[in-house]
Design an enzyme around this catalytic site. Sequence first.
Site, PDB file in Angstrom:
ATOM      1  N   HIS A   1       0.826  -1.209   0.000  1.00  0.00           N
ATOM      2  CA  HIS A   1       0.000   0.000   0.000  1.00  0.00           C
ATOM      3  C   HIS A   1       0.866   1.268   0.000  1.00  0.00           C
ATOM      4  CE1 HIS A   1      -3.314  -2.739   1.013  1.00  0.00           C
ATOM      5  NE2 HIS A   1      -4.130  -1.753   0.688  1.00  0.00           N
ATOM      6  N   GLU A   2       1.936   1.254   0.764  1.00  0.00           N
ATOM      7  CA  GLU A   2       2.809   2.421   0.786  1.00  0.00           C
ATOM      8  C   GLU A   2       3.503   2.601  -0.556  1.00  0.00           C
ATOM      9  OE1 GLU A   2       4.529   5.825   1.854  1.00  0.00           O
ATOM     10  OE2 GLU A   2       3.007   4.742   3.031  1.00  0.00           O
TER      11      GLU A   2
END
Length: 714
Positions: free
Chosen positions: A651-652
């Site tokens: 996600h990052e």
Amino acid sequence: MAEGAARSRPPLGSTDTLDSTKLTGSLSQDGTTAALSVDETTMSNAAPLRPAKEGTQARDFGARSQSEPVILDEGADSSDDTIEDYDDLELDPDTLVANSRKSMDAAYKPLREEPEEEGEDSGSRPYSAPGPNGKHKKRNSIQIRLERTDRKGRYTLTADDPEIRSILRKGIEREEVELGNRKPRRTIRDLVFTRQFTTFDRQNPTSSESPFFGFFTLFWIGMVLLFVRVSMQNYRDYGSILGSNQIAKMMFSHDVLVLGLTDGAMCGSAILEGYLFQTLVQKGYINWAKGGWIIQNLWQSLYLGSLVGWAYFREWPWTHTIFAVLHGLVFVMKQHSYNFYNGYLSGVYRRRTLLETRLRNMQTMEPAMSAPTSPSGLKSKEGMSSGLDLAELTQKTSTKSNEAVKRRPSMGHRTSTNLHVEKSDVASVAQLIESGRSIDVEQMKTFESVIRAEIDDLNRELLGKATSPYLAYPHNLTLTNMAEFICLPTLVYELDYPRQDHINWWYVLEKTTATFGVLCVMMVISQAFIYPPVAKTMLMKEAGMPIEQRWQEFPFIVSDMLFPLLIEQLLTWYLIWECILNVLAEITRFADRGFYGDWWNSVTWDQYARDWNRPVHNFLLRHVYHSSISTFHLSRNAATFATFLLSALVHEMCMAIMFKKVRGYLFWMQLLQMPLVMVSRSKLLKGRVVLGNVIFWMGLFVGPSFLTSLYLVI
């Protein structure tokens, strides 16, 4: 009330009577029948069952937990009000989902009730078409049969449906494990695919029965009115319903054709890599266990890294980049699941081939006239280093009254081919055969039973969930099979999935129209409510505004994007998991539409993580969580942390690609979910459902706006 309840209950469907209150059973080898016997301990006090009526429905058998044996128990109260009251039964999550059906087409035609075809079993169609009043009739279920045998007190339960057979088999296996008669089978197949609809699908009969059905209708009426209102204002101010149209220009003015070609290249390379690599593994050119899995992981890293590098090289806008990266991640997960499952099966296949060779070698041996009787004759240093006790193994077989050994005394690793190191009876027998030691006829029968039981178990593993041996490994290693899996709306590879009979193209048209409609609403909302505050933050940075002044604007930017980002998040979820995945499922005839659960009722963050995105959750469950435990021998807590860590990193990475900078805000926020889960299970919040759901929705409401503002302002 009692008379009304009696009229609404389905009638029983047999003309037989039983003289016992309890039947217990065991499953046959082929999994199609279960032998039932009378519990003699209850016969003396048993009241005979009343004659059954016509029209039995078998849904009540399927509603039982898998961990229960096949039992019919009348109980103490045999009155009409209790004998058929199944409202208190609780479904086991592993059992067959209630929304099973032969085809969606019958449920999709709202006003026409087709006559039942001649010779068709009514129990094979779990859903009936709606009646003239528009309401669905009571759904049928899967048919089973209970027949007497020639022995008093024994009955045979027959189920033709493969899912019911799987449930019965799993229940018997669990019972045997509890009784200590058999070690649990550890396989990679830890997921169950069943026929079901999505919750908000109009074809789902239960959706119209929901007490919150009106709120779903109200939501879409509100979205339509909001779209009309914003479109009218944009047309008055700019002459276009999209307003100044910056987002649409950004999406369609740069490298649209290159984006499409890139996506096609990603899809084609994923198909070719999976097919060619597993063909090399199956042919023996690459050993999956020794180095094949390392090569596959290196390829996946190169695949994803090349995609990200290509996106930066082409200087794509964030819309192009995030689409390509997310689609690339889907292909990476599909390649991983396909290769790791087939790589595992390649080891099983090699083990089966080795054992078949040992069996053929034994069958060519001349049996000795009599077995050695002394302990020293039972073992030899060169051929019996594993310490197999022939007398003990022979005794195990002789006590079964000349029946074949049904299960292995001890279970070795399913993919092991080093029989000199493996500690199991199968390995010891194989070593004895290889040594050429003399064995008599009885011992030869014993060894053959042990090896054949192992081979049969491996054959079941190679068959997996396939309904035909032509779909079993290695027959599944075709270019068509890999291409089909790439198109299926699932990230977990199996040899076979539940399928519909045919495609309903009207349904495809409906969901495709909904897809483009939701996209239009999302573009209008983004242009009207999200683009202005984003542009404001960009102007503040370009003007050289110091960070202190930008922090002063931070609360107002968060508040400006609270509602727009929440609506965009809900619409994005609906677009992908309700519209796009259902279109893919219908085109590929994929019957398991369990793409999400009721995540809106979540009271903890781990429940939300499981329910909002079932395809990704299933992938992480099998290939990250369980693999961490089985391969790296991590504890459950460590495996959970590894799963959350990988999800947070991915996600990052997406946020870094979108904003072209690494900040780690989303990464740490996701890892923060783990202590929040622990808090939700503490005495402070445990059992407080409303409070847990309020905390969940507050986080989902404020979180996206807060994180987006952090990435924009700092």
